[in-house]
Design a protein around this motif. Structure first.
Motif, mmCIF file in Angstrom:
data_model
loop_
_atom_site.group_PDB
_atom_site.id
_atom_site.type_symbol
_atom_site.label_atom_id
_atom_site.label_comp_id
_atom_site.label_asym_id
_atom_site.label_seq_id
_atom_site.Cartn_x
_atom_site.Cartn_y
_atom_site.Cartn_z
ATOM 1 N N UNK A 264 1.027 -1.082 -0.094
ATOM 2 C CA UNK A 264 -0.055 -0.147 0.053
ATOM 3 C C UNK A 264 1.057 1.422 0.003
ATOM 4 N N UNK A 265 1.707 1.271 -0.887
ATOM 5 C CA UNK A 265 2.689 2.639 -1.035
ATOM 6 C C UNK A 265 3.795 2.648 0.093
ATOM 7 N N UNK A 266 3.542 2.063 1.408
ATOM 8 C CA UNK A 266 4.513 2.145 2.325
ATOM 9 C C UNK A 266 5.595 0.999 2.316
ATOM 10 N N UNK A 267 6.821 1.372 2.615
ATOM 11 C CA UNK A 267 7.783 0.252 2.610
ATOM 12 C C UNK A 267 8.157 -0.197 3.953
ATOM 13 N N UNK A 268 7.966 -1.576 4.024
ATOM 14 C CA UNK A 268 7.820 -2.204 5.392
ATOM 15 C C UNK A 268 9.385 -2.959 5.506
ATOM 16 N N UNK A 269 10.179 -2.890 6.500
ATOM 17 C CA UNK A 269 11.423 -3.424 6.675
ATOM 18 C C UNK A 269 11.299 -4.048 7.896
ATOM 19 N N UNK A 270 11.464 -5.522 8.055
ATOM 20 C CA UNK A 270 11.744 -6.255 9.032
ATOM 21 C C UNK A 270 13.027 -6.044 9.548
ATOM 22 N N UNK A 271 13.328 -5.643 10.714
ATOM 23 C CA UNK A 271 14.620 -5.132 11.273
ATOM 24 C C UNK A 271 14.784 -5.720 12.620
ATOM 25 N N UNK A 272 16.214 -5.716 12.867
ATOM 26 C CA UNK A 272 16.665 -6.280 14.165
ATOM 27 C C UNK A 272 17.360 -5.113 14.874
ATOM 28 N N UNK A 273 16.973 -4.874 16.123
ATOM 29 C CA UNK A 273 17.311 -3.613 16.940
ATOM 30 C C UNK A 273 18.871 -4.014 17.390
ATOM 31 N N UNK A 274 19.585 -2.900 17.258
ATOM 32 C CA UNK A 274 21.028 -2.868 17.731
ATOM 33 C C UNK A 274 21.081 -2.043 18.895
ATOM 34 N N UNK A 275 21.968 -2.473 19.997
ATOM 35 C CA UNK A 275 22.515 -1.916 21.240
ATOM 36 C C UNK A 275 23.134 -0.615 20.894
ATOM 37 N N UNK B 105 9.537 -1.987 10.802
ATOM 38 C CA UNK B 105 9.526 -0.592 10.599
ATOM 39 C C UNK B 105 8.626 -0.077 9.319
ATOM 40 N N UNK B 106 8.067 0.998 9.509
ATOM 41 C CA UNK B 106 7.450 1.483 8.474
ATOM 42 C C UNK B 106 7.837 2.709 7.804
ATOM 43 N N UNK B 107 8.352 2.830 6.465
ATOM 44 C CA UNK B 107 8.807 3.827 5.923
ATOM 45 C C UNK B 107 7.820 4.643 4.950
ATOM 46 N N UNK C 264 7.111 0.075 14.246
ATOM 47 C CA UNK C 264 7.607 1.456 14.451
ATOM 48 C C UNK C 264 7.140 2.387 13.303
ATOM 49 N N UNK C 265 6.618 3.568 13.849
ATOM 50 C CA UNK C 265 5.889 4.361 12.991
ATOM 51 C C UNK C 265 6.571 5.831 13.054
ATOM 52 N N UNK C 266 6.342 6.800 12.159
ATOM 53 C CA UNK C 266 6.800 8.067 12.345
ATOM 54 C C UNK C 266 8.080 8.041 12.145
ATOM 55 N N UNK C 267 8.596 7.459 11.181
ATOM 56 C CA UNK C 267 10.366 7.470 10.955
ATOM 57 C C UNK C 267 10.816 8.222 9.793
ATOM 58 N N UNK C 268 10.288 9.588 9.940
ATOM 59 C CA UNK C 268 10.574 10.631 8.709
ATOM 60 C C UNK C 268 12.289 11.161 9.112
ATOM 61 N N UNK C 269 12.402 11.115 10.320
ATOM 62 C CA UNK C 269 13.584 11.690 10.742
ATOM 63 C C UNK C 269 14.745 10.290 10.595
ATOM 64 N N UNK C 270 15.240 9.899 9.608
ATOM 65 C CA UNK C 270 15.875 8.595 9.543
ATOM 66 C C UNK C 270 17.167 8.824 8.830
ATOM 67 N N UNK C 271 18.431 8.013 9.180
ATOM 68 C CA UNK C 271 19.584 8.174 8.332
ATOM 69 C C UNK C 271 20.024 6.968 8.200
ATOM 70 N N UNK C 272 20.568 6.622 7.065
ATOM 71 C CA UNK C 272 21.460 5.365 6.697
ATOM 72 C C UNK C 272 22.997 5.606 7.248
ATOM 73 N N UNK C 273 23.306 4.518 7.735
ATOM 74 C CA UNK C 273 24.804 4.470 8.273
ATOM 75 C C UNK C 273 25.356 3.428 7.587
ATOM 76 N N UNK C 274 26.606 3.903 6.797
ATOM 77 C CA UNK C 274 27.441 2.670 6.221
ATOM 78 C C UNK C 274 28.703 2.429 7.201
ATOM 79 N N UNK C 275 28.955 1.157 7.028
ATOM 80 C CA UNK C 275 30.285 0.433 7.609
ATOM 81 C C UNK C 275 31.379 1.189 7.247
ATOM 82 N N UNK C 276 32.341 1.825 8.021
ATOM 83 C CA UNK C 276 33.430 2.670 7.570
ATOM 84 C C UNK C 276 34.241 1.841 6.594
ATOM 85 N N UNK C 277 34.731 0.834 6.872
ATOM 86 C CA UNK C 277 35.751 0.276 5.997
ATOM 87 C C UNK C 277 34.858 -0.477 4.522
#
Length: 645
Positions: free
Chosen positions: A53-64, A86-88, A123-136
């Motif tokens: 329904x135009x929403x991107x659903x991501x099955x995620x695992x929470x990190x500490x 998580x809904x985007x 998890x909803x209201x995820x507008x303020x999100x940022x992708x993080x890349x592993x440094x190496x």
């Protein structure tokens, strides 16, 4: 929207929300780092993704802790860590461009929703999100992302399953699916390319889902209602030669309409000549086209763009029922009882993208409204103001505005036109009508070249009528060929068969008009008289003395000696006209127009002993004249003798 109503308040809230998100993203890009404040930040790693329904659903695992503080081996999550769904939103997903194994930081105010009979929190209201890349792996990953396209599974749930309509059997579902395939638009060239997603038919849905930055990997199918040119931003008419406008650079534009009746103006970026506008009109108008790679220049409203909306109003209501958002699209539910549009998106093509693909082989759309052609007599009787009108008329005379305080490349042009309905009517309408061509109206090369030679039949498409004037403004098109598709609207479009006549000078004659004049010479203004020789081959009035023989004249344009120059003259005379017996009628007579009067002027100028009294009392007429001014104090009419095309 009703002032102060719920919809207006929600609209303001959405605007503030979009502004806050854009500002936050811009700040992150400017700082080139992740915000240092980690309080309340949810850190997740994507395991699986799909769209519903135009929403991107991501099955995620929470990190500490943040993945940037871990090595690639430590970033492998443990099976015991909580699983989240998580809904985007579509805009957020397009910004993140995430895929499995990506680590996402979700900043407040995110919300956790616990569903009944479900073990996985949402998890909803995820507008303020940022992708993080592993440094190496950041550099390698960025290059890989740019070369490959992520294919996301889409879960399509039918309405029958959602509302448990078990009476629908598989045969009907299969028939519905077949109908969808049969009705899918077959667009020429790149519209069927696999690199683009399915074709949409709603401009608003594209704008709302893709935002103002640009449409990526999506396209919308629309109908081209009008093709025209707008002046290039660099300036207006590039050159003026005498009274004849020459070519100007412009932007080709399309006024398009979608299946829901929404309009947009598409401005193609590259400046071009107006010479091809005639073929674009005949090839593209009424055809379907696909828009892709577009970005929004402006969302304009009726108060900001009166000219654009006067054209849109002439195409409203639609000739066939249009779709209504949120309703069934059966023919019974489609309606034409809709208010005219109050906004319009100005679109432009992004550089390096596929812009507009027109299917020229497809039939004319039922939604297309060709110009309704009217007779000039009917247009003069319109009571409204700022109405678009189209007509077919013969141009008799062309005149460039002579105001010296206006730059020559921004002066308007006056075309004096007529048709059979004006020529055949006696004492009800003027026989000739003045049409003002504003500097913003783009004239094609064929038009300007044709009018510089002779009188022409010209089709005026979407001119503006208001305050008793016909004006060619932006989005007005002048053509030499009659359109293949147009509706006559009951007008008399018969051709002129006999000679063209002008109204004679009388008490109703106004300034900036043309008329025929007859009268008796009662005075001569000798101080205005002068003469000059012209070339008998090209008419050049700037002759020079021949370098080899100072007794001969030389023409620079022909590069030859002028053996038999033609003498041209100018003189102001005062006439007594029975039709305006109380007025002073002053006429500027020049060139070799009226032969009898020319002989008298020649004798007056050539012979010092010739008396002015011998000119007085001579009959003059009929002279074709342009009316410069009409004043009441003193009661005077100033005219100039002209040559009709």
């Amino acid at each position: 929207l009703c002032r102060g109503g719920l919809a207006e308040r929600l609209c303001r809230l959405q605007n503030r929300e979009r502004s806050a998100i854009s500002f936050w993203r811009h700040q992150c890009i400017s700082d080139a780092k992740i915000p240092s404040d980690k309080s309340g930040v949810l850190i997740v790693k994507i395991l699986e993704m799909f769209e519903e329904c135009t929403i991107q659903v991501a099955i995620c695992q929470q990190l500490e802790q943040s993945a940037t503080m871990l090595s690639s081996e430590d970033a492998v999550v443990n099976a015991g860590e909580p699983i989240l769904k998580v809904l985007f939103a579509r805009e957020t997903a397009a910004h993140l461009k995430s895929r499995p194994q990506d680590v996402i930081h979700i900043y407040p105010p995110w919300q956790k929703l616990l569903l009944k009979n479900a073990d996985v929190p949402v998890i909803m209201n995820t507008y303020f999100s940022q992708k993080v890349l592993l440094s190496e792996h950041s550099e390698t990953t960025e290059k890989t992302y740019g070369l490959t396209k992520m294919l996301i599974r889409k879960n399509i749930t039918s309405l029958a399953q959602t509302f448990r309509l078990d009476d629908l059997n598989d045969e009907l579902c299969q028939e519905s699916s077949d109908n969808q395939v049969a009705c899918a638009p077959q667009i020429h060239n790149n519209c069927d390319s696999k690199e683009w997603s399915a074709v949409n038919d709603s401009l608003l849905e594209m704008v709302e889902s893709q935002g103002a930055v640009g449409w990526r990997e999506v396209q919308v199918r629309v109908v081209i209602q009008r093709v025209y040119c707008l002046p290039a931003r660099e300036g207006y008419r590039s050159h003026i030669q005498g009274n004849k406008p020459l070519q100007m650079f412009c932007r080709l534009c399309l006024l398009v309409q979608d299946a829901y009746g929404i309009f947009s103006e598409v401005q193609l970026q590259s400046p071009s000549s107006a010479g091809d506008i005639e073929q674009y009109c005949s090839r593209w108008e009424g055809k379907f086209c696909c828009l892709a790679g577009m970005k929004i220049l402006q969302r304009t409203t009726r108060g900001r763009a009166l000219g654009l909306f006067s054209l849109i109003d002439s195409l409203w209501p639609p000739v066939v029922p249009v779709k209504v958002p949120g309703q069934s699209q059966d023919s019974e539910m489609m309606t034409t009882n809709l208010p005219p549009p109050s906004f319009c998106y100005i679109l432009t093509a992004q550089s390096g993208e596929i812009h507009v693909e027109v299917d020229e082989e497809e039939q004319i759309s039922n939604l297309y409204q060709p110009p309704a052609v009217r007779a000039l007599k009917d247009i003069l009787q319109i009571d409204g103001c700022n109405e678009r009108c189209s007509f077919w008329a013969r141009v008799l005379y062309l005149r460039l505005q002579t105001k010296h305080n206006v730059p020559i490349n921004q002066r308007e042009i006056w075309l004096f036109v007529t048709d059979s309905t004006l020529q055949n009517v006696v004492h009800m309408s003027p026989k000739v009508v003045a049409v003002s061509v504003a500097a913003s109206c783009v004239l094609g090369t064929e038009i300007t070249e044709a009018l510089s030679v002779a009188s022409q039949l010209v089709f005026f498409k979407d001119a503006l009528w208001g305050n008793g004037r016909i004006i060619c403004v932006e989005r007005t098109v002048l053509l030499l060929q009659k359109p293949l598709l147009y509706s006559a609207a009951g007008a008399d479009l018969s051709e002129l068969t006999g000679p063209v006549g002008l109204d004679e000078l009388d008490s109703a004659t106004q300034a900036n008009s043309v008329c025929a004049l007859r009268g008796t010479v009662v005075g001569v203004n000798e101080s205005t008289a002068f003469s000059w020789p012209t070339c008998d081959r090209c008419g050049n009035g700037k002759l020079e003395l021949c370098p080899q023989d100072r007794g001969l004249l030389y023409c620079n344009q022909c590069s030859e000696v002028v053996i038999s120059p033609i003498l041209k003259m100018q003189l102001e005379i005062f006439l007594s006209c029975p039709s305006r017996s109380q007025s002073i009628v002053k006429v500027k007579v020049w060139h070799k127009i009226s032969f009898g009067l020319f002989v008298l002027i020649n004798m007056l100028l050539s012979l010092q002993s010739y008396e002015v009294q011998s000119v007085l009392g001579k009959e003059v007429g009929l002279l074709n004249c342009y009316v410069h001014s009409v004043t009441s104090h003193p009661n005077c009419v100033a005219l100039e003798e002209i040559v009709l095309l």
